[in-house]
Design a protein around this motif. Structure first.
Motif, PDB file in Angstrom:
ATOM      1  N   ASP A   1      -8.277  -7.354   5.208  1.00  0.00           N
ATOM      2  CA  ASP A   1      -9.610  -7.244   4.622  1.00  0.00           C
ATOM      3  C   ASP A   1     -10.540  -8.151   5.417  1.00  0.00           C
ATOM      4  O   ASP A   1     -10.105  -8.951   6.248  1.00  0.00           O
ATOM      5  CB  ASP A   1      -9.577  -7.663   3.142  1.00  0.00           C
ATOM      6  CG  ASP A   1     -10.783  -7.148   2.368  1.00  0.00           C
ATOM      7  OD1 ASP A   1     -11.556  -6.342   2.924  1.00  0.00           O
ATOM      8  OD2 ASP A   1     -10.952  -7.542   1.196  1.00  0.00           O
TER       9      ASP A   1
ATOM     10  N   LYS B   1      -4.569  -2.781   8.375  1.00  0.00           N
ATOM     11  CA  LYS B   1      -4.165  -1.980   7.223  1.00  0.00           C
ATOM     12  C   LYS B   1      -5.168  -2.150   6.093  1.00  0.00           C
ATOM     13  O   LYS B   1      -5.928  -3.121   6.062  1.00  0.00           O
ATOM     14  CB  LYS B   1      -2.775  -2.386   6.755  1.00  0.00           C
ATOM     15  CG  LYS B   1      -2.642  -3.854   6.367  1.00  0.00           C
ATOM     16  CD  LYS B   1      -1.208  -4.329   6.388  1.00  0.00           C
ATOM     17  CE  LYS B   1      -0.710  -4.464   7.817  1.00  0.00           C
ATOM     18  NZ  LYS B   1       0.685  -4.970   7.885  1.00  0.00           N
ATOM     19  N   GLU B   2      -5.196  -1.199   5.173  1.00  0.00           N
ATOM     20  CA  GLU B   2      -6.101  -1.294   4.032  1.00  0.00           C
ATOM     21  C   GLU B   2      -5.364  -0.914   2.754  1.00  0.00           C
ATOM     22  O   GLU B   2      -4.348  -0.216   2.777  1.00  0.00           O
ATOM     23  CB  GLU B   2      -7.320  -0.400   4.229  1.00  0.00           C
ATOM     24  CG  GLU B   2      -7.021   1.084   4.271  1.00  0.00           C
ATOM     25  CD  GLU B   2      -8.285   1.918   4.497  1.00  0.00           C
ATOM     26  OE1 GLU B   2      -8.730   2.567   3.525  1.00  0.00           O
ATOM     27  OE2 GLU B   2      -8.793   1.921   5.625  1.00  0.00           O
TER      28      GLU B   2
ATOM     29  N   ASP C   1      -9.631  -1.356  -2.408  1.00  0.00           N
ATOM     30  CA  ASP C   1     -10.943  -1.842  -1.971  1.00  0.00           C
ATOM     31  C   ASP C   1     -10.868  -2.784  -0.769  1.00  0.00           C
ATOM     32  O   ASP C   1     -11.900  -3.235  -0.269  1.00  0.00           O
ATOM     33  CB  ASP C   1     -11.653  -2.563  -3.122  1.00  0.00           C
ATOM     34  CG  ASP C   1     -12.026  -1.621  -4.252  1.00  0.00           C
ATOM     35  OD1 ASP C   1     -12.213  -0.422  -3.977  1.00  0.00           O
ATOM     36  OD2 ASP C   1     -12.119  -2.075  -5.407  1.00  0.00           O
TER      37      ASP C   1
ATOM     38  N   LYS D   1     -10.649  -3.222   2.851  1.00  0.00           N
ATOM     39  CA  LYS D   1     -10.832  -2.388   4.042  1.00  0.00           C
ATOM     40  C   LYS D   1     -11.341  -3.249   5.201  1.00  0.00           C
ATOM     41  O   LYS D   1     -12.523  -3.565   5.269  1.00  0.00           O
ATOM     42  CB  LYS D   1     -11.812  -1.252   3.746  1.00  0.00           C
ATOM     43  CG  LYS D   1     -11.292  -0.291   2.679  1.00  0.00           C
ATOM     44  CD  LYS D   1     -12.256   0.865   2.448  1.00  0.00           C
ATOM     45  CE  LYS D   1     -11.685   1.822   1.400  1.00  0.00           C
ATOM     46  NZ  LYS D   1     -12.580   2.969   1.143  1.00  0.00           N
TER      47      LYS D   1
ATOM     48  N   GLY E   1      -4.888   1.434   8.781  1.00  0.00           N
ATOM     49  CA  GLY E   1      -6.072   1.535   7.947  1.00  0.00           C
ATOM     50  C   GLY E   1      -7.189   0.679   8.488  1.00  0.00           C
ATOM     51  O   GLY E   1      -7.024  -0.046   9.468  1.00  0.00           O
ATOM     52  N   GLY E   2      -8.336   0.765   7.851  1.00  0.00           N
ATOM     53  CA  GLY E   2      -9.484  -0.011   8.305  1.00  0.00           C
ATOM     54  C   GLY E   2     -10.307   0.725   9.348  1.00  0.00           C
ATOM     55  O   GLY E   2     -10.051   1.891   9.663  1.00  0.00           O
ATOM     56  N   THR E   3     -11.284   0.011   9.891  1.00  0.00           N
ATOM     57  CA  THR E   3     -12.228   0.609  10.835  1.00  0.00           C
ATOM     58  C   THR E   3     -12.433  -0.305  12.037  1.00  0.00           C
ATOM     59  O   THR E   3     -12.651  -1.508  11.872  1.00  0.00           O
ATOM     60  CB  THR E   3     -13.595   0.850  10.165  1.00  0.00           C
ATOM     61  OG1 THR E   3     -13.424   1.710   9.028  1.00  0.00           O
ATOM     62  CG2 THR E   3     -14.574   1.490  11.134  1.00  0.00           C
TER      63      THR E   3
ATOM     64  N   GLY F   1      -6.595   4.908   9.243  1.00  0.00           N
ATOM     65  CA  GLY F   1      -7.840   4.283   9.672  1.00  0.00           C
ATOM     66  C   GLY F   1      -8.597   5.119  10.669  1.00  0.00           C
ATOM     67  O   GLY F   1      -8.269   6.287  10.925  1.00  0.00           O
TER      68      GLY F   1
ATOM     69  N   GLU G   1     -21.705   4.705   7.135  1.00  0.00           N
ATOM     70  CA  GLU G   1     -20.819   3.542   7.259  1.00  0.00           C
ATOM     71  C   GLU G   1     -21.055   2.816   8.577  1.00  0.00           C
ATOM     72  O   GLU G   1     -21.187   1.580   8.617  1.00  0.00           O
ATOM     73  CB  GLU G   1     -19.362   3.987   7.160  1.00  0.00           C
ATOM     74  CG  GLU G   1     -18.362   2.854   7.313  1.00  0.00           C
ATOM     75  CD  GLU G   1     -16.918   3.323   7.334  1.00  0.00           C
ATOM     76  OE1 GLU G   1     -16.023   2.448   7.384  1.00  0.00           O
ATOM     77  OE2 GLU G   1     -16.671   4.540   7.316  1.00  0.00           O
TER      78      GLU G   1
END
Length: 244
Positions: free
Chosen positions: A102, A120-121, A124, A126, A145-147, A173, A202
Motif C-alpha cells: 500500500d 500486491k494489493e 482498499d 492499492k 497488484g497495484g499500479t 495489477g 486514475e
C-alpha cells in the motif's frame, strides 16, 4: 534542530532520528551518506526529510509515514511498505517498492532493475509507483497488484523507456506507459491496450501529484498518449506444472 549523518554508522543515525520523532512530527536529516534503514516502519503522522544519498532499505515497512528525499536512493527503497508516501528528488537503485502492499512512491528520475517487483494489493490497499523517466529491466516482475506509472520524461536520444523482460511473471495489477512502448522488451504474457475512461481518471490523479512534487507541466506530460500493460492470464506459469 536537525540530525547530521555524515560518516556516522547507520544505527547511531537512526537512533538519533527516533529520538527527534519522540517529541516532534518531523525530523530533518542532513549530509546522508549511504546510511541504511532510515524511516523503517515510520508511523502515520511522522515525516522524515532527508538530504543526501540514502542507503539500502530506505523506508522499509513504512507504516503510513512520509519520506522526503532530496537526493538519490540506493536499493530496496520502500521494501514491503504497508502505507504512506515516499517522494524522491533524484533516482533510485534496484528493487524499488519490493513487495509493497500500500502507499505511494514518486521518483523524479530513473529507476534501475526490478522496480515494483512483487507489488500486491488487497481490498482498499492499492500500492502506486510513479517513475518520472526510465526503468531498467524486469520492471513489474511477478507483479500481483497495484499500479506502476512510467512517464518517460527527459529520455536521452534512442533511450528506451524500459529495459528487457518488462512484467516478467506479472499476474495482476497494471502498468501505464507514456509514449512509445518497446514491444520487444515486453514479456509474452502481457497485452498492450488503450486506456479506458476510468484508467484516465486514475492516471490523471497520479500525474497531477507527480507534477506538483517536481515542478513539471501537467498539460505537457499528458499531451502524449498512454498505454496500459496488463497480464493475459493470472497464471503465467501454469504450463510448467503437471495436471492431475
Amino acid at each position: 534542530m536537525s540530525v547530521t549523518a555524515g560518516l556516522r554508522r547507520y544505527a547511531l543515525v537512526n537512533d538519533e532520528i527516533k529520538k527527534e520523532l519522540l517529541s516532534k512530527n518531523k525530523a530533518v536529516v542532513n549530509d546522508v551518506n549511504g546510511q541504511r534503514y532510515i524511516g523503517c516502519a515510520l508511523d502515520k503522522g511522522k515525516t522524515i526529510e532527508i538530504h543526501g544519498t540514502a542507503g539500502n532499505d530506505l523506508a522499509c515497512y513504512l507504516n503510513g509515514g512520509k519520506i522526503l528525499l532530496y537526493g538519490n536512493g540506493q536499493d530496496a527503497v520502500g521494501n514491503t511498505m504497508g502505507g504512506g508516501e515516499i517522494i524522491i528528488h533524484g533516482h533510485v537503485g534496484d528493487a524499488l517498492g519490493y513487495g509493497m502492499r500500500d502507499g505511494q512512491i514518486y521518483v523524479r528520475d530513473n529507476v534501475c532493475c526490478r522496480g515494483g517487483i512483487h507489488m500486491k494489493e488487497f481490498k482498499d490497499m492499492k500500492p502506486v509507483l510513479v517513475i518520472g523517466s526510465s526503468a531498467g529491466s524486469f520492471l513489474g516482475e511477478y507483479m500481483a497488484g497495484g499500479t506502476i506509472v512510467l512517464l518517460g520524461l527527459h529520455l536521452s536520444p534512442n533511450e528506451k523507456i524500459f529495459g528487457t523482460h518488462c512484467a516478467s511473471g506479472m499476474h495482476g495489477g497494471k502498468i501505464f506507459v507514456r509514449g512509445h512502448v518497446p514491444a520487444e522488451n515486453i514479456s509474452p504474457n502481457i497485452k498492450v491496450s488503450s486506456l479506458t475512461a476510468d484508467d484516465k481518471k486514475e492516471l490523471n490523479a497520479y500525474v497531477k501529484k507527480y507534477c506538483s512534487c517536481f515542478g513539471e507541466d501537467i498539460e505537457k506530460v499528458m499531451s502524449k498518449p498512454f498505454y496500459k500493460l496488463t497480464p493475459v492470464t493470472s497464471r503465467p506459469y501454469s504450463n510448467l506444472y503437471t495436471s492431475f
